[in-house]
Design an enzyme around this catalytic site. Structure first.
Site, PDB file in Angstrom:
ATOM      1  N   ASP A   9     -14.082  -0.872   2.233  1.00 64.37           N
ATOM      2  CA  ASP A   9     -15.043  -0.087   3.015  1.00 64.37           C
ATOM      3  C   ASP A   9     -15.488   1.154   2.244  1.00 64.37           C
ATOM      4  O   ASP A   9     -14.679   1.811   1.583  1.00 64.37           O
ATOM      5  CB  ASP A   9     -14.361   0.341   4.331  1.00 64.37           C
ATOM      6  CG  ASP A   9     -15.268   1.175   5.199  1.00 64.37           C
ATOM      7  OD1 ASP A   9     -16.272   0.628   5.679  1.00 64.37           O
ATOM      8  OD2 ASP A   9     -14.975   2.379   5.385  1.00 64.37           O
ATOM      9  N   GLU A  62      -2.013  -8.746  -9.054  1.00 64.73           N
ATOM     10  CA  GLU A  62      -0.591  -9.130  -9.052  1.00 64.73           C
ATOM     11  C   GLU A  62      -0.404 -10.379  -8.188  1.00 64.73           C
ATOM     12  O   GLU A  62       0.610 -11.063  -8.275  1.00 64.73           O
ATOM     13  CB  GLU A  62       0.278  -7.996  -8.474  1.00 64.73           C
ATOM     14  CG  GLU A  62       0.344  -6.754  -9.357  1.00 64.73           C
ATOM     15  CD  GLU A  62       0.900  -5.536  -8.582  1.00 64.73           C
ATOM     16  OE1 GLU A  62       1.444  -5.700  -7.466  1.00 64.73           O
ATOM     17  OE2 GLU A  62       0.764  -4.407  -9.115  1.00 64.73           O
TER      18      GLU A  62
HETATM   19  C1  GLC Z   1     -18.732   1.617   6.296  1.00 62.74           C
HETATM   20  C2  GLC Z   1     -18.690   0.777   7.541  1.00 62.74           C
HETATM   21  C3  GLC Z   1     -19.277   1.557   8.672  1.00 62.74           C
HETATM   22  C4  GLC Z   1     -18.445   2.792   8.876  1.00 62.74           C
HETATM   23  C5  GLC Z   1     -18.325   3.585   7.582  1.00 62.74           C
HETATM   24  C6  GLC Z   1     -17.242   4.603   7.667  1.00 62.74           C
HETATM   25  O1  GLC Z   1     -20.031   1.908   5.916  1.00 62.74           O
HETATM   26  O2  GLC Z   1     -19.362  -0.435   7.317  1.00 62.74           O
HETATM   27  O3  GLC Z   1     -19.318   0.805   9.848  1.00 62.74           O
HETATM   28  O4  GLC Z   1     -19.024   3.596   9.862  1.00 62.74           O
HETATM   29  O5  GLC Z   1     -18.000   2.772   6.490  1.00 62.74           O
HETATM   30  O6  GLC Z   1     -15.992   3.990   7.569  1.00 62.74           O
END
Ligand code: GLC
Length: 535
Positions: A211, A265
Site C-alpha cells: 500500500d 526468502e
Molecule cells: C492507498 C489505499 C487507499 C488508502 C491509502 C492510505 O492509496 O489504496 O485506500 O486510503 O493508501 O493507506
C-alpha cells in the site's frame, strides 16, 4: 510469425499462476456469515468454489488487521492479528489451506507507510520525546518562523503535519492525522516490518500488495514541494503541488530492494506495488525486485481506441523482456468501470482487460457489472466523504456489498449491511447471472477459461493490428497459436479489414457467436468483442 517459443523467458521473475487474474476483495463487503453487517473471512472461505469457477488464480484481501477502520483498515493497529469482526487467526489459516487446496493463491495488503495512531508503537512514540520508539515516526520541530516543518499537504486538503502539544513537536502523516507515517530511515522500523512480512509468509501467504508504496521514502531534508502552475498533469493532491520531495523519491528503491529480499526468502511469492505513477517510472520498480509494479492506466480509461492503442504501445515499449505487465481496471479507490463507462462499454473493457498481455487485476463485483451507487450522507463511512463533504471524493460508492442473489440484502448479510446495497441487485447478482448465458458474469467466466487454456492469451506476444475511431484490434501469439482480438467501441455495427486477416471465431462477447468471418473482413455487432483464431 515467431519461430522460437521464448515466452517463458518472461516468467523468470514470477510463478506462472501470477500471470493469471488477481481478484481484489474488500473484505467487509464480500460476504457476512455472522449477521453483523460486515463481511468476514468465513464468508470468503464459503465463496472459494465460486472464485474457482470464475477462473481467477489469486485473491488479494483488503487489510484484515485490528484497526479503528477510519480508512477501510489502512489504519493498522496490530500487524499480527485479525480484526475480530473479520474472524480469527484460525479462520485465516483455514482460508489459506482451503484456498491452496483449490490451487487459489492469497495475497495480503501490506500497509508499511503508516500505522493507526492507535498502534502501540505510535502510542509509545508520542508519549515522550525520550521514548524508545520516538524515532519510529517522523517528529520535527516547527519551521523557523513557526508552523509546520514544510509545505506538504495530503488528499484531505490539510498539512501533512499535526502538532502534538504534549511533546511540543509535529508528526508527519501522508494521509489522515490518525495515520502517522513510520520513519523508514530507522533500521529498527525496517526490522520490525520485515518480521511482520515473515509472520504472514510463514502462514503461507503468496505475496502482498504494498500500500502507498511511493510514500515510504521522503526527501531526507524534507524540502518544500515545488508549487506548480495549474496546467501541470502531475498535481498532488489535485491542486497546486508537485510531490517531488514526498513521493517516488530516489532512495525508495533501496528500501524496496530490502523488502523484496525478505520476500525472496520464500520462493514463489509475488509483490504488487501500489502507485499511480506515469508508466515510464515503473521499470525502476521492477529493478528493485517487484514482480507487479501496478499499472493504473486503465483506471481512468479514455473511451478512444486510438488513445488506448497508443497507451498499450507505450507501456509495452518501456518494459524489458523480463518485466511482466499488469493491468488494473478497478479498485476500492476508483469509480467502478461499469459506473464510469456504462454496462455495454464495460463488457468491451472486460474483453480488453482479459486479453492484453499481463496479469489482469480485477475488482470484486466487476464480473457482474456492479456500478457505483449513491450513498446517502448519513450512511457514508469513508473519511474522504465525511471530512470533505460535498466534494464528491468519497469512495464508498465503489465499496458496496457484493451482490450474491435476489435474496434480501443481495444475500450479503442477514443483518444490517454496513454500506447500502445497490437498488438493482435483483438483476445484478451472481445467481441470476450464472443462469443467463448472455450475462456479464458468464462473459468473464468464458474469457478467464479461454485465458487458462490458451498460452497465446496468457503469455503470448502483443502486436497492434488496427485502430480507428471505432475499432481496436491486436494479435496475441506464440509460435503455435495466433489470436486476433477485435473490439467494437461503438453502439453501431462495424466492419473492418484487420492486417492479421480473418479466421475462426473462438469467443464472442455475445452469447451466440456469428458465423465465421469471410473475405478477410471482420464484422462486429454493437459493442461486440471477438477472439479470432488467425493461424
Ligand atoms: C492507498 C489505499 C487507499 C488508502 C491509502 C492510505 O492509496 O489504496 O485506500 O486510503 O493508501 O493507506
Amino acid at each position: 510469425m515467431f519461430q522460437t517459443d521464448d515466452t517463458l523467458q518472461l516468467l523468470s521473475r514470477i510463478p506462472e499462476w501470477a500471470t493469471g487474474a488477481v481478484y481484489q476483495i474488500v473484505v467487509p463487503s464480500y460476504l457476512d456469515t455472522n449477521g453483523d453487517g460486515l463481511g468476514d473471512l468465513r464468508g470468503i472461505i464459503s465463496r472459494l468454489d465460486y472464485l474457482k469457477w470464475l477462473g481467477v488464480h489469486a485473491i488479494w484481501l483488503s487489510p484484515i488487521h485490528p484497526s479503528p477502520m477510519l480508512d477501510l483498515g489502512y489504519d493498522v493497529a496490530d500487524y499480527r492479528d485479525i480484526n475480530p469482526p473479520f474472524g480469527t487467526l484460525a479462520d485465516f489459516d483455514e482460508l489459506m489451506s482451503e484456498a491452496h487446496r483449490r490451487n487459489l493463491h492469497v495475497l495480503m495488503d501490506f500497509v508499511p507507510n503508516h500505522t493507526s495512531d492507535q498502534h502501540p508503537w505510535f502510542k509509545s512514540s508520542r508519549s515522550s520525546r525520550t521514548d524508545l520508539r520516538r524515532d519510529w515516526y517522523l517528529w520535527r520541530d516547527p519551521a523557523p518562523g513557526g508552523g509546520p516543518p514544510n509545505n506538504w499537504t495530503n488528499q484531505y486538503e490539510q498539512s501533512d503535519w499535526t502538532w502534538d502539544a504534549a511533546t511540543g513537536q509535529y508528526y508527519m502523516h501522508s494521509f489522515m492525522p490518525e495515520q502517522p507515517d513510520l520513519n523508514w530511515w530507522n533500521p529498527e522500523v525496517r526490522a520490525a516490518m520485515w518480521d511482520v512480512l515473515r509472520f504472514w509468509l510463514d502462514r503461507g501467504v503468496d505475496g502482498f500488495r504494498i500500500d502507498a508504496m511511493v510514500h515510504l521514502y521522503k526527501d531526507p531534508r524534507l524540502r518544500d514541494n515545488p508549487v506548480a502552475d495549474d496546467s501541470s498533469a502531475d498535481l498532488w493532491p489535485a491542486w497546486n503541488m508537485l510531490p517531488a520531495f514526498s513521493q517516488d523519491v530516489g532512495g525508495l528503491q533501496d528500501i524496496l530492494r530490502e523488502l523484496c529480499a525478505v520476500v525472496r526468502e520464500y520462493p514463489g511469492r509475488i509483490l504488487i506495488g501500489e502507485n499511480h505513477l506515469p508508466p515510464e517510472r515503473l521499470p525502476l520498480y521492477y529493478c528493485a525486485g517487484l514482480s507487479h509494479p501496478a499499472n493504473s492506466q486503465l483506471l481512468e480509461l479514455d473511451w478512444d481506441p486510438l488513445k488506448i492503442q497508443r497507451m498499450i504501445a507505450y507501456y509495452e515499449g518501456i518494459l524489458s523482456a523480463d518485466q511482466w505487465p499488469n493491468w488494473i481496471l478497478g479498485s476500492h479507490d476508483n469509480t467502478r468501470i461499469a459506473g464510469h463507462l456504462g454496462p455495454e462499454r464495460a463488457r468491451v473493457a472486460a474483453m480488453l482487460h482479459l486479453t492484453l498481455r499481463g496479469t489482469p487485476i480485477m475488482y470484486y463485483g466487476e464480473e457482474l457489472g456492479m456500478h457505483n451507487i449513491d450513498i446517502p450522507p448519513e450512511r457514508e463511512r469513508d473519511q474522504l466523504a465525511l471530512r470533505l463533504p460535498g466534494k464528491g471524493r468519497g469512495r464508498d460508492p465503489q465499496r458496496t456489498p457484493m451482490q450474491w442473489s435476489e435474496a434480501p440484502n443481495a444475500g450479503f448479510t442477514t443483518g444490517e449491511s454496513w454500506l447500502p446495497i445497490a437498488d438493482d441487485f435483483q438483476q445484478i447478482n451472481v445467481e441470476t447471472q450464472q443462469a443467463d448465458a448472455s450475462s456479464m458474469l458468464n462473459l468473464y467466466q468464458r474469457l478467464l477459461a479461454k485465458r487458462a487454456e490458451s498460452k497465446a492469451l496468457r503469455l503470448g506476444y502483443y502486436t497492434p493490428d488496427f485502430a480507428d475511431g471505432r475499432v481496436l484490434s491486436y494479435v496475441r501469439e506464440t509460435k503455435d497459436e495466433r489470436l486476433l482480438i477485435a473490439l467494437n467501441f461503438t453502439a453501431e455495427p462495424v466492419e473492418f479489414q484487420p492486417k492479421a486477416g480473418a479466421g475462426r471465431i473462438i469467443l464472442s462477447s455475445y452469447a451466440v457467436a456469428p458465423v465465421d468471418q469471410r473475405n478477410g473482413r471482420i464484422a462486429l455487432r454493437a459493442y461486440e468483442g471477438q477472439i479470432i483464431s488467425v493461424m
